[in-house]
Design an enzyme around this catalytic site. Structure first.
Site, PDB file in Angstrom:
ATOM      1  N   SER A 171     134.044 -27.028  -2.081  1.00 51.65           N
ATOM      2  CA  SER A 171     135.281 -26.433  -1.555  1.00 51.65           C
ATOM      3  C   SER A 171     135.090 -24.940  -1.336  1.00 51.65           C
ATOM      4  O   SER A 171     134.034 -24.382  -1.667  1.00 51.65           O
ATOM      5  CB  SER A 171     136.443 -26.674  -2.530  1.00 51.65           C
ATOM      6  OG  SER A 171     136.132 -26.154  -3.798  1.00 51.65           O
ATOM      7  N   LYS A 172     136.074 -24.304  -0.783  1.00 53.94           N
ATOM      8  CA  LYS A 172     136.079 -22.838  -0.623  1.00 53.94           C
ATOM      9  C   LYS A 172     137.512 -22.425  -0.332  1.00 53.94           C
ATOM     10  O   LYS A 172     138.304 -23.230   0.162  1.00 53.94           O
ATOM     11  CB  LYS A 172     135.183 -22.423   0.556  1.00 53.94           C
ATOM     12  CG  LYS A 172     134.712 -20.990   0.485  1.00 53.94           C
ATOM     13  CD  LYS A 172     133.545 -20.870  -0.472  1.00 53.94           C
ATOM     14  CE  LYS A 172     133.039 -19.469  -0.583  1.00 53.94           C
ATOM     15  NZ  LYS A 172     131.783 -19.443  -1.380  1.00 53.94           N
ATOM     16  N   GLY A 173     137.808 -21.171  -0.599  1.00 47.90           N
ATOM     17  CA  GLY A 173     139.151 -20.708  -0.301  1.00 47.90           C
ATOM     18  C   GLY A 173     139.185 -19.210  -0.212  1.00 47.90           C
ATOM     19  O   GLY A 173     138.158 -18.544  -0.379  1.00 47.90           O
TER      20      GLY A 173
END
Ligand code: NAD
Length: 407
Positions: free
Chosen positions: A98-100
């Site tokens: 994931s990434k944000g």
């Protein structure tokens, strides 16, 4: 995004996977875009865009950093979440990817504004994060302070302390020894092994590092301990060379906010740093610094990618045709997520490891991945980047096959 997709397509073709596999592997599982309102210290209310992308949860909970940088958008966040997916699979961690982040210049925020923005962002993405769902960590523009605020915001909402919701926390809140330096330590281990492959003695081998943040600084420290000489470092403002000790540069940049102006150093541009005649070049800043325009001037024998996606496909082709060994990002900077995994395990068990245990286990897991990539590159006659992607992608594809398609 185009780079990440092109790398995936190549891996899918090289592995002879099906078009069904391609469709599944090239699609992010969940993307969330949120509005993050911030009350500035002077009373104005500003609105920022925030993101959280869970590219894959097939092999376990999603795992990936939170970036505060004015240039991030959904597309880049998806590309970085995709890279995290292959990285976790390559290192055999039980995670998806994931990434944000928030599209904000972290340097423009006061401490109080940074805290309010972090807490509101956390609150907006709260329904999809958690120790069993998706575990954020620091990335560009965020650090252990942001992780402490994220952990607190999540915990206040849960009604009890949930340290395992983020990694890269301060030690007293359930952080792991060795996490702060882990990505840089991993970059140094990857460099050590690459030097062996190229038959270069680490004692006195020279290194230039672009980016003097969390990754670049700790990589420099670890490499010096291994006997290499760091000859130049840089940040967004430019670079310096000729320093007597790294501590001088670090101390100056802590006060001045930049390495520029460290006493008794010569200044150079980021492009000049890339083109220094050194044994090892480490891009440890942002994406796309080694491009068609900059790659042909690179004289280093080895490039170790501390940053995520620092090399464009055109730049990569030039490095390869010039015989430069490139240790790809998903291998070279995986030390951070490996020790994040240790932190999560320690939080789950409420049992904390010694610094030696962390160091030994990091070395063991990273060395397994390095040997896997080296063997794959040799057997299949592909580059280390291709080998790393083939390994990561094939493990995710296998997990998809074994789990099947519901319903
Ligand atoms: P950071 O914010 O601590 O440091 C970034 C550094 O890059 C700073 O010195 C900054 O001045 C410099 N920089 C920014 N723009 C630049 C430019 N245009 N030219 C030259 N220098 C520039 O961030 P970080 O955590 O060290 O992350 C650096 C890279 O490593 C990112 O690509 C990140 O995704 C990747 N990475 C970080 C971790 C981690 O654990 N922090 C793990 C894996 C990968």
């Amino acid at each position: 995004m185009a780079t990440a997709l092109a790398q995936l397509r190549r891996a899918v073709d090289q592995l002879k996977l099906s078009e069904n596999d391609w469709t599944t592997l090239s699609t992010p599982r969940r993307t969330l875009e949120v509005a993050v309102p911030l009350r500035r210290d002077d009373g104005r209310v500003e609105m920022y865009k925030g993101y959280r992308v869970q590219y894959s949860t097939t092999r376990g909970p999603a795992k990936g950093g939170v970036r505060f940088h004015q240039d991030i958008d959904l597309e880049e966040t998806i590309a970085l979440a995709m890279l995290m997916t292959w990285k976790c699979a390559l290192t055999n961690l039980p995670y998806g990817g994931s990434k944000g982040g928030v599209a904000v210049d972290a340097h423009s925020l006061s401490l109080a504004e940074n805290e309010r923005l972090t807490r509101r962002y956390t609150s907006e993405i709260l329904p999809i994060i958690g120790p069993e769902r998706d575990i954020p960590a620091p990335d560009v523009g965020t650090d252990e302070r942001n992780m402490a605020w994220m952990m607190d915001t999540y915990s206040v909402n849960a009604g009890f302390s949930v340290p395992g919701v983020v990694t890269g926390k301060p030690i007293v809140l359930g952080g792991s020894l060795g996490r702060a330096s882990a990505t840089g330590d991993g970059v140094a281990i990857a460099t050590r092994e690459a030097l062996k492959v190229r038959g270069i003695d680490p004692q006195g081998a020279t290194v230039a590092i672009q980016g003097f943040g969390k990754v670049g600084y700790w990589a420099a420290v670890a490499l010096q301990k291994m006997g290499l000489t760091v000859v130049a470092v840089s940040d967004v403002n430019g670079g310096v060379t000729g320093f007597k000790s790294l501590t001088d540069v670090f101390e100056h940049s802590k006060v001045a906010g930049t390495v520029i102006g460290t006493p008794d150093t010569d200044q150079l541009t980021n492009e000049e740093l890339l083109h220094l005649d050194v044994d090892v070049l480490i891009p440890a800043a942002l994406a796309d610094s080694i491009t068609e325009a900059t790659a042909s001037g690179i004289k280093a024998k080895i490039v170790v990618e501390g940053a995520n996606a620092p090399t464009t496909p055109e730049g990569d082709a030039i490095l390869n045709s010039n015989g430069i060994l490139v240790i790809p990002d998903i291998l070279a900077n995986s030390g951070g997520v490996i020790v994040s995994y240790f932190e999560w395990v320690q939080d789950k068990q409420n049992y904390f490891w010694s610094a030696d245990e962390v160091r030994e286990n990091l070395n063991r897991i990273l060395m397994t991945a390095i040997v896997d990539v080296e063997e794959m590159a040799r057997d299949q006659k592909v580059t280390w980047r291709e080998a790393a992607h083939m390994l990561g992608v094939s493990r995710v594809a296998e997990a998809h096959r074994l789990r099947g398609l519901y319903p």
